[in-house]
Every structure is written in structure tokens, then in C-alpha cells.
Design a protein around this motif. Structure first.
Motif, PDB file in Angstrom:
ATOM      1  N   TYR A 201       9.900  -3.607   4.313  1.00 43.10           N
ATOM      2  CA  TYR A 201       9.967  -2.333   3.593  1.00 43.10           C
ATOM      3  C   TYR A 201       9.148  -2.406   2.303  1.00 43.10           C
ATOM      4  N   ILE A 205       5.611  -0.455   1.511  1.00 42.60           N
ATOM      5  CA  ILE A 205       5.459   0.441   0.353  1.00 42.60           C
ATOM      6  C   ILE A 205       4.189   0.080  -0.411  1.00 42.60           C
ATOM      7  N   GLU A 209       1.017   2.625  -0.653  1.00 41.29           N
ATOM      8  CA  GLU A 209       0.659   3.168  -1.963  1.00 41.29           C
ATOM      9  C   GLU A 209      -0.722   2.692  -2.415  1.00 41.29           C
ATOM     10  N   TYR A 218      10.740   4.974  -4.240  1.00 39.86           N
ATOM     11  CA  TYR A 218      11.457   4.428  -3.093  1.00 39.86           C
ATOM     12  C   TYR A 218      12.754   3.768  -3.555  1.00 39.86           C
ATOM     13  N   LYS A 242       7.753   1.674  -8.811  1.00 37.12           N
ATOM     14  CA  LYS A 242       7.856   2.436  -7.567  1.00 37.12           C
ATOM     15  C   LYS A 242       9.213   2.294  -6.878  1.00 37.12           C
ATOM     16  N   VAL A 243       9.841   1.123  -7.000  1.00 32.59           N
ATOM     17  CA  VAL A 243      11.097   0.852  -6.308  1.00 32.59           C
ATOM     18  C   VAL A 243      12.256   0.909  -7.294  1.00 32.59           C
ATOM     19  N   LEU A 322       5.191   5.726   6.871  1.00 29.75           N
ATOM     20  CA  LEU A 322       5.559   6.255   5.552  1.00 29.75           C
ATOM     21  C   LEU A 322       4.543   7.307   5.115  1.00 29.75           C
TER      22      LEU A 322
END
Length: 366
Positions: A201, A205, A209, A218, A242-243, A322
Motif C-alpha cells: 500500500y 502510494i 504520486e 491516504y 501524504k499518509v 489508485l
């Protein structure tokens, strides 16, 4: 009818999500007028407390089974409860056992779990009835153990629609999670542990990205043994902005998560993913599932309709999916959301509640 429920996983105040589906099955049985006693374990955090807890649990199962009479002993998690039940079966041959198998019961996740397989096999052979969470998992049980006992399907307690449903106003979800309502989110809810696919995951990502920068963020909700490696990978991949990571949350808070995200990402690599109830709970809140084409997920995800599939462990394909979802027109996203809701409606507690008692009353071999 009188049933003794046996499980080494059961919720507590400190760990309210631990084995919550076992508690849900108990509630269904009680609501249908069945008397349920239980011998269950709650989560322990130290090796010593686990050792004492299992010793007490096993002794209690054998002693209670010998001294009291029940129509059925209903056991969750064959691997960790087989030993006392097999002992009891030798001492009291007429005892009837209904075994609910799921997860690593049939497909061990790590080598240390392989040692339980002979006992799982013995318990299933001595069970009057067997319950599995999905058609996929039923097939695994039949193929691996060659059992001739009747096998029934019951989807792990079902989806609680009182809790998991789409919010007309999403602002409450953003507020409860302290999220910016102007940003769009995708998310994952899972333990940070072996086989859960958290690393794929994160890598997907980063790749998605890098290829196509977006304003999306995310979510990842969960804790586990690999949490240090999880946090280190976020830094290594430069995903700090981002996460957004939340620790393990109670089910009541998960409803906020599912309502805050546009789609649920389910990157499991476990062949023992017997159903994947979290995916259905997300669908019940209107979130399509971008999931691994593996295990019980194949029984409810329809690619391009209520979600998207990708090959397990395939970072490139997950990154592509995604991107594909993010780029979908808004009307198509809404159509997928509606399809997800329709799928989840087939798994709600109200719909499946009649199935479980029927299994115990059914004397016809299937």
C-alpha cells in the motif's frame, strides 16, 4: 437450545474490537432465544499473562464440558482451541462440536502456526458441523481436510447497519478524525502485521504520486508488530505529508473513517483472508473497495462495478488502480458507491441473522 460458546478472542473494554465478530454471533443466537454460556479469553499483552490465561481457558473448557450438558459446543478459532476440545471428546464421546474456522485456522500465516494443523484437522473430523465465512473458504476446507461433515457458510457476524451506513453530512466524520474537509482521501484499515499488505500500500502510494501527483491523502488505521517498520517506510518513501496514520480504533470510530474516504484499499496477501469483513463495512458506508484479488474478497468485489481488483503484492498494478479510481468521473464514482451499498446490504446483520440459528437447528447433513 443451550450452547457453550468457546473462543480465545473476545472484546474487552481495553480492546473493544478484539474478536468482536465472536460477540456479534453470540448476540444473534441470544436474540433468537438460544441460551448461550461462554468460555472466552480477552486480549493479554504479556507472554506470562497469555500463558496463564490459556492454561485457565483450556482447563475451564474441559471441566465445564464434562460437568455440564449442552446441545452444542460452538468454537471460534480451531487452531487455538482444538487441544482441550479433543481431550473432552475422548472423555465424553457424545459431545457435539460446531467449529467456526477462519483466517489462519486453515492457512497458517507464519511457520510457527503450522504446528496447529494436525489438531485443526482432528477437530474438524470430530465436529458435528463446520461453519466457514465464505464460499471461497468452504472450498479451502473441503480441499485441504477432505471432511465429510456438513459445512455451512455464515459471514462472520455480518455488517451492523446501525453503525456502518453512509452519512448524509460527512462533516461529522472529518471533524471526529480532525481531517481537512477540503481534501479527498483513500484509506485502509488493518493490522500492521505480516500478510496484511501494508508495505505494498505504501509503495503503491509513493509510485502513484510520483507518476501523477494529486492533492489526495491516504489514511491508514491500525497497529501491530510491524509498526516500527511501517513508520520507517513512510519516512524512506517521503510520505510524511501524504499518509495519515491512526492507531487501532473502535468500530464506532471506523464508521467515521469509512465515511471520510472515497474508496477503501484492501492490500491483503493472505490466502486465509476468509471473508474480509472490513471491506464490507466500508462498502456499507458507500466506499468502493480497491482490493487484492485473493481469498474471500473474490466473493463480493465485482471489478469495475463496486470496486477494483489488483494482483496481490503487485505494487505497479495497485498504483495503477489508485490512479484509475482517482481519475474516474464523479458520476462513475457515485455509481460504484451505490453498487458497494447494494453489495453490503446482502451481508447486514438483519439479512444474515436468520442463517446462524438455522445451522444449529438443522439436522440434515449437507
Amino acid at each position: 437450545m443451550k450452547i457453550l460458546l468457546i473462543s480465545n478472542m473476545y472484546p474487552s473494554e481495553q480492546f473493544p474490537s478484539y474478536g468482536v465478530f465472536v460477540q456479534n454471533t453470540e448476540k444473534i443466537l441470544v436474540q433468537h432465544g438460544i441460551q448461550v454460556d461462554k468460555i472466552v479469553m480477552q486480549k493479554k499483552t504479556s507472554k506470562l499473562s497469555k500463558l496463564f490465561s490459556y492454561a485457565s481457558h483450556y482447563a475451564n473448557v474441559v471441566l465445564t464440558g464434562l460437568t455440564k450438558n449442552y446441545d452444542y459446543l460452538y468454537v471460534h478459532y480451531a487452531s487455538h482451541n482444538a487441544l482441550p476440545l479433543l481431550i473432552l471428546k475422548k472423555l465424553k464421546k457424545n459431545v457435539k462440536i460446531v467449529t467456526n474456522v477462519h483466517g489462519s485456522d486453515v492457512v497458517p500465516e507464519v511457520p510457527s502456526q503450522e504446528k496447529y494443523q494436525p489438531r485443526v484437522n482432528d477437530l474438524l473430523q470430530h465436529s458435528t458441523k463446520i461453519i466457514t465465512p465464505s464460499p471461497y473458504y468452504k472450498g479451502l476446507v473441503e480441499e485441504k481436510y477432505k471432511v465429510h461433515n456438513p459445512i455451512y457458510i455464515f459471514p462472520s457476524g455480518g455488517v451492523n447497519k446501525d453503525l456502518f451506513h453512509p452519512y448524509a453530512d460527512k462533516s461529522k466524520a472529518y471533524q471526529e478524525l480532525n481531517l481537512d474537509p477540503t481534501i479527498r482521501y483513500l484509506g485502509c484499515v488493518s493490522r500492521i502485521d505480516v500478510g496484511k499488505g501494508w508495505e505494498y500500500y505504501l509503495q503503491a502510494i509513493a509510485k502513484a504520486e510520483q507518476q501523477m501527483p494529486t492533492s489526495y491523502k491516504y489514511l491508514y488505521v491500525g497497529s501491530g508488530k510491524d509498526e516500527a517498520a511501517f513508520k520507517e517506510m513512510i519516512k524512506t518513501l517521503g510520505l510524511e505529508e501524504k499518509v495519515i496514520h491512526f492507531p487501532l480504533l473502535p468500530q464506532s470510530s471506523l464508521a467515521y473513517v469509512y465515511n471520510a474516504i472515497e474508496a477503501f484499499v484492501f492490500p491483503t496477501v493472505r490466502k486465509g483472508e476468509s471473508l474480509g469483513l472490513v471491506g464490507l463495512e466500508a462498502m456499507a458506508c458507500g466506499a468502493p473497495v480497491i482490493g487484492s484479488q485473493i481469498g474471500g474478497l473474490k466473493d463480493y468485489i465485482i471489478d469495475g462495478k463496486n470496486g477494483l481488483f489488483f494482483e496481490p503484492k503487485n505494487v505497479d498494478e495497485l498504483a495503477s488502480q489508485l490512479q484509475a479510481f482517482i481519475n474516474l468521473p464523479e458520476d462513475v464514482k457515485q455509481q460504484m458507491s451505490q453498487q458497494a451499498l447494494q453489495t453490503a446490504n446482502r451481508y447486514t446483520v438483519d439479512v444474515i441473522a436468520e442463517q446462524l440459528p438455522t445451522i444449529f437447528f438443522d439436522e440434515v447433513e449437507k
